[in-house]
Design an enzyme around this catalytic site. Sequence first.
Site: not given
Ligand code: PMT
Length: 396
Positions: A209, A278, A288, A305-306, A337, A341
């Site tokens: 991403n 995710d 390849k 895994p989360d 969220k 979590k």
């Molecule tokens: O890196 P930059 O370009 O500066 O951008 C920053 C950012 C936008 C990436 C950052 O500010 C941000 O918002 N990161 C979280 C992105 C997100 O929405 O993640 P999520 O909704 O998939 O997950 C929510 C939370 O769970 C996050 O804290 C994530 O790190 C954590 N998570 C999610 C999935 C997973 N498998 N493991 C996790 O730990």
Amino acid sequence: MELKGKHIVLGVTGGIAAYKAAELVRLLIKQGATVQVAMTESATHFVTPVTFQALSGKTVFTDQWDARITNNMAHIDLSREADALLIAPASADFLAKVAQGLADDLLSTLVLARDCPLLVAPAMNRQMWDNPATQRNAATLRTDGIKILGPGCGDQACGETGLGRMIEPEEIVAELIAHFQPKLLTGKRMLITAGPTFEAIDPVRGITNLSTGKMGYAIARAAREAGAAVTLVSGPVALPCPQGVTRISVSSALQMCEAVHNHVGNNDTFVAVAAVADYRPIRTSAQKIKKDGSAPQAIELVLNPDILAEVAALPQPPLCVGFAAESENLHEYAEKKRRAKKIPLIVGNLIQQGFGGDTNTLILFDDDGQHPLPPAPKIELARQLVARIATLLEKR
Ligand code: PMT
């Protein structure tokens, strides 16, 4: 302009790294500081005072007996106006003088008469730095509360390689900025994830991403500035590791998860800033994948895994802070969220603002409600988040 309003007295001593002090003056001024340069006589053999005068816009002082100072009190007057006294480069001889409290020229007298913090950036041959006398002097300086910046390791002007070279002007400026930040996290340990993850499909392709890591790296820097010991588990990004931070580079979500579990044990806070994929492909092709004219293969995915949820579910979890990047309904989705979590604090940002840029707009959601942080550079927001984390740690 992170040094706006700060007045820095820069002492330059005799060593080849004196030429880098010219760039240092430029960078300090770019950050909004005013700079007054004082040089030892030997420093003037490497760079002339005219260079520093042109860059700082101020008269450069080299001599205790300078007739331009009518009261002959340059050593007192210069330090009284300063927010910090920075010696860069600091020669072995000068460190020895400071350690002994000698005051036989303008700069050493100024150091002894100061009533402001002193930071020194040593620069010398590696043998001189290793010499027990220099090490003894450095230990004395630390005991006396003097901050030693570096030295760095690498090629030296003498042709040798090792520890002793002055750290780069950019690094000195970053250390000076850090020096002025409130030490809200002294003695604390923080683990941070940052950047994207890369889920390989084959040796050259993958799912990832647009996260650049800027937000997570800014938090790592701000936490370190606040006095924390910081470990940064980083997905693939093109950013340098913030000074003083321990970085563990990973690629996939599984690797990130493993690194987090390996290190989370001794941390007070876990901040999950990474945009973790995710899902990952159920299989990674060792070769390849070829375009052979038949219908394209579907890529079967499996849930990753989360990491954050797993850490929050540990028997004795650190203070867990999550991030939520949303394209709509930020408040609703972020709170959802946070509850899912089971974490005390989540930081909401809009995808349009959060990803990629140097600025962001955040809303902090915790048990006390919402705390909007207006648009600002990511480092500024990171410092405000660190302050909130310090408050929550105190309440624990
Ligand atoms: O890196 P930059 O370009 O500066 O951008 C920053 C950012 C936008 C990436 C950052 O500010 C941000 O918002 N990161 C979280 C992105 C997100 O929405 O993640 P999520 O909704 O998939 O997950 C929510 C939370 O769970 C996050 O804290 C994530 O790190 C954590 N998570 C999610 C999935 C997973 N498998 N493991 C996790 O730990």
